[in-house]
Scaffold this motif. Structure first.
Motif, short mmCIF file in Angstrom:
data_model
loop_
_atom_site.label_atom_id
_atom_site.label_comp_id
_atom_site.label_asym_id
_atom_site.label_seq_id
_atom_site.Cartn_x
_atom_site.Cartn_y
_atom_site.Cartn_z
N GLY A 159 -14.20 -5.38 8.22
CA GLY A 159 -13.53 -5.14 7.03
C GLY A 159 -12.30 -4.96 7.52
N PRO A 160 -11.36 -5.13 6.10
CA PRO A 160 -9.87 -5.12 6.41
C PRO A 160 -9.30 -4.05 7.44
CG PRO A 160 -10.53 -5.51 4.12
CD PRO A 160 -11.41 -4.99 4.90
N VAL A 484 -6.66 -10.29 -0.03
CA VAL A 484 -8.15 -9.65 -0.28
C VAL A 484 -7.91 -8.15 -0.86
CG1 VAL A 484 -8.65 -9.04 1.95
CG2 VAL A 484 -10.57 -9.28 0.34
N LEU A 485 -8.83 -7.56 -1.72
CA LEU A 485 -8.75 -6.33 -2.14
C LEU A 485 -10.21 -6.06 -2.01
CD1 LEU A 485 -7.23 -6.27 -5.68
CD2 LEU A 485 -6.18 -5.56 -3.27
N ASP A 509 -12.67 -9.02 -2.84
CA ASP A 509 -12.08 -9.69 -3.82
C ASP A 509 -11.04 -10.74 -3.42
OD1 ASP A 509 -11.32 -11.07 -6.32
OD2 ASP A 509 -10.56 -9.50 -7.28
N TYR A 510 -11.13 -11.89 -3.21
CA TYR A 510 -10.22 -12.74 -2.50
C TYR A 510 -9.31 -13.78 -3.70
CZ TYR A 510 -12.83 -12.17 1.60
OH TYR A 510 -13.39 -11.51 2.56
N ASP A 511 -8.07 -13.64 -3.55
CA ASP A 511 -7.07 -14.49 -4.35
C ASP A 511 -6.14 -15.11 -3.43
OD1 ASP A 511 -6.15 -15.31 -6.52
OD2 ASP A 511 -5.11 -13.61 -7.26
N ASN A 512 -5.64 -16.20 -4.06
CA ASN A 512 -4.84 -16.83 -3.38
C ASN A 512 -5.39 -17.83 -2.24
OD1 ASN A 512 -2.55 -16.52 -5.23
ND2 ASN A 512 -2.32 -14.31 -4.07
N LEU A 513 -6.49 -18.23 -2.12
CA LEU A 513 -7.33 -18.93 -1.03
C LEU A 513 -6.65 -20.26 -1.02
CD1 LEU A 513 -10.93 -17.54 -1.10
CD2 LEU A 513 -9.05 -16.77 0.48
#
Length: 686
Positions: A159-160, A484-485, A509-513
């Motif tokens: 995890g992050p 990612v959130l 929840d991934y964005d801008n991949l």
């Protein structure tokens, strides 16, 4: 080429830095089969963190049971009894870590998805030194080697963990921690060989250098045969040899000051079979390439203790590496890194920590048949600052952790990476925790300014017939950081000294991949009539992942222990992303038995199962190939002939032969089949 101006800074830095290695001297060192589960749950997660000497989770000494994160510790005894001979193979011991072997020297390693040879969402550290490569934001695993006998532990955070560790700690952190020099006194000789492990050996010697100083030196080397040819592929031609040496000095300068100085030097010879794209049928040409890699690093760390609740640490390291791989472009990289952190208590209920850091990466590429950088040299800079506060809301029952990392990098500018973590202890034996985090994967050279010939395909053109089409990936100077959130929920339980359980559920929840956007093709006349199909790197990708991980320990008897872990990963793509990022299986299962039938005999069994995975079958055609699930079985038998002499026999991959575990996502490198193997080993302490 090493930049002379920066080398001057290196030596100047060492004139003012004398760092430390507080790895975990106070942790009990005993065989894993002799530790009850209460001890296992409370193993201290002390780490030399990214640039300091505190825990991987909170940057200060703590217990696994009290860590509001998904943490797994691979001990030195675990590594020894598993019979593994490399760091990637050792990482198979941890839940949630996906490890797939491509050929003799290449692995795909990731946590919670997005696997590949060039996996870029995992941060890997060795004794506080990042081994991240800014060329592609990932790790060259063939260059990361340590003397496994001198590893104190490997801490795996799933995890992050970006609030403390920074960019690229998106899906997890792997922190490899060496033993202190004072714990490796005397001599150790190991050696052996077998079928795949043709020959290997190591020599380490440590001694006391003064009243309060200890040191050690080591050399090691190995030679490995290439893996078997896989049906449908050309031979992998992947023999591998490597030689490495290094040293470590730990010194107590005073009652309050500790200093560590350590370094490594290595050289490796590799070979591989690459299928290079060409403009004539069958549009691929095999090339067996022999090349070398080399590197050196030196690290200095100082730790000053004010009290039991306050300290600071200062760390500096320099790393130089070179890769002579002509196919993927020759590379050299120099890294300078400086980090400071300070921890202290605020009253009786708060523990705060803050820090600042700076890193310079100076790289140089050459043109190759596949890669043409728009800039052969580029210097990038990273400035960081972080703050974190742990607050006890209810006495010994409820804790809240808040913090954030602030960074400025040369590619995407400013990035913020906050986290909030809550932990509740309903009883002494139980812990429940929840976390929310944001993390980013910053752009790399490959994203911004590298042109990559991904392949050649025949294309029907009206009036011209079938023309070869070059598919070229072009970097994008406007490419932003992926982010990612993450939402996590965990539970830990230890029952007396017989069993323990650790559960984690997560949603990301991934964005801008990374996603690829087709451009307008053009017709070129030279060197032959062909089409050029440009493909741009964009941030249009989106994805969600969710699942859970479980790790359990059962001490069935004083002489028999079971370790089991399972992970489930589900991936849903909102829009098209790089196909290589779909290459993580849904299921991973591991079951180990550690048995001591007598004081001198130890016996280990290790059964693993990895579910089916989709991999890229042809880089240019974006074709997915399904690899079947696979089961693996390893065993180890060891006999301690004398107190300082142990003989062992290890069997690897005993269930099948020529197993295809992974295919290089570029479609260029020919994979090998992992076959059955047996090797013997001698370890002599003196």
């Amino acid at each position: 080429m090493i930049h002379k101006a920066y080398l001057a800074v290196v030596f100047a830095g060492f004139s003012v830095l004398v760092p430390t290695g507080a790895d975990a001297a106070d942790v009990e060192r005993q065989p894993v089969t002799e530790m009850d589960t209460a001890d296992l749950l409370n193993i201290q997660v002390i780490s030399t963190r990214k640039k300091s000497q505190v825990t991987s989770v909170s940057k200060k000494a703590g217990y696994v049971s009290n860590a509001p994160s998904a943490v797994y510790v691979i001990s030195n005894e675990d590594i020894k009894r598993a019979g593994v001979t490399s760091v990637p193979e050792a990482l198979r011991l941890a839940p949630g870590v996906d490890v797939a072997r491509v050929n003799s020297s290449k692995w795909a390693v990731s946590i919670r998805g997005f696997n590949g040879i060039f996996a870029n969402k995992l941060l890997v550290m060795i004794d506080g030194r990042s081994v991240y490569n800014p060329g592609f934001s990932g790790v060259y695993w063939d260059a990361q080697d340590v003397m496994l006998e001198d590893v104190e532990r490997i801490e795996v955070i799933r995890g992050p963990a970006a609030t403390l560790w920074g960019a690229n700690a998106v899906n997890g952190v792997i922190n490899i921690i060496s033993k202190r020099a004072e714990d490796t006194g005397g001599g150790l000789v190991t050696g052996g060989g077998g079928t795949l492990e043709t020959g290997f050996g190591a020599l380490r010697y440590g001694k006391q250098l003064g009243d309060n100083s200890f040191g050690r030196v080591y050399v090691k080397g190995f030679q490995r045969d290439g893996l078997e040819q896989v049906e449908g592929f050309a031979p992998s031609a992947d023999r591998w040899d490597k030689q490495q040496g290094g040293f470590r000095i730990d010194s107590h300068l005073s009652d309050r000051d500790e200093w560590t100085l350590q370094g490594d030097l290595y050289r490796s010879g590799l070979s591989q079979n690459a299928l290079l794209p060409v403009l004539s049928s069958p549009f691929q040409q095999g090339l067996i390439e022999n090349f070398s890699t080399s590197g050196a690093n030196i690290l200095s760390r100082l730790r000053h203790t004010f009290s039991t609740t306050a300290e600071y640490s200062l760390q500096f390291y320099y790393d130089h590496s070179e890769r002579g791989n002509h196919t993927f472009a020759k590379q050299s990289l120099d890294t300078l890194d400086l980090d400071f952190q300070n921890s202290f208590a605020i009253g009786e209920r708060q523990n705060a920590i803050w820090g600042v850091g700076y890193r310079a990466n100076l790289d140089e590429f050459s043109d190759s048949p596949l890669i043409q950088p728009t800039r052969l040299q580029r210097d990038t800079h990273l400035f960081t600052a972080f703050v974190q506060d742990e607050i006890m809301l209810v006495d010994d029952k409820l804790w809240l952790t808040l913090g954030s990392k602030f960074e400025h990098n040369s590619y995407s500018g400013f990035e913020g990476q906050p986290t909030a973590r809550l932990m509740w202890a309903p009883t002494l034996e139980q812990r429940i925790w929840a976390a929310f985090s944001r993390a980013v994967r910053t752009p790399s050279r490959a994203d911004h300014d590298i042109r990559f010939l991904n392949g050649v395909l025949p294309t029907e053109v009206p009036g011209l017939g079938a023309l070869p089409t070059e598919v070229v990936l072009n970097g994008n100077r406007s490419f932003r950081a992926e982010d990612v959130l993450s939402y996590e929920l965990g539970y830990r339980f230890a029952w007396a000294s017989q069993a323990s359980l650790d559960l984690t559920a997560f949603y990301n929840d991934y964005d801008n991949l990374t996603a690829y956007q087709m451009g307008t093709p053009s017709l070129l006349a030279a060197p032959v009539l062909h089409l050029l199909q440009p493909v741009s790197v964009t941030n249009l990708g989106k994805a969600d992942t969710y699942g859970f991980e479980a790790a359990a320990v059962w001490q069935m008897a004083d002489w028999w222990r079971w370790d089991a872990n399972y992970s489930l990963l589900k991936t849903e793509f909102g829009t098209l992303v790089g196909l290589a990022q779909q290459a993580s299986p849904q299921h991973n299962l591991s079951l180990r038995a550690a048995i001591n039938p007598t004081d001198r005999i130890s016996l280990d069994f290790w059964l693993r199962y990895t579910g089916p995975r989709s991999v890229v079958g042809n880089g240019a055609g974006n074709q997915l190939r399904q690899l079947n699930g696979r089961a693996s079985f390893d065993t180890r038998l060891a006999w301690k002939v004398l107190p300082g002499l142990e003989l062992s026999l290890v069997g690897q991959n005993l269930l099948d032969d020529g197993r295809l575990e992974y295919i290089d996502e570029s479609g260029i490198i020919q994979p090998g089949g992992v076959s059955r193997g047996v090797y013997g080993k001698l370890a002599l302490e003196f």
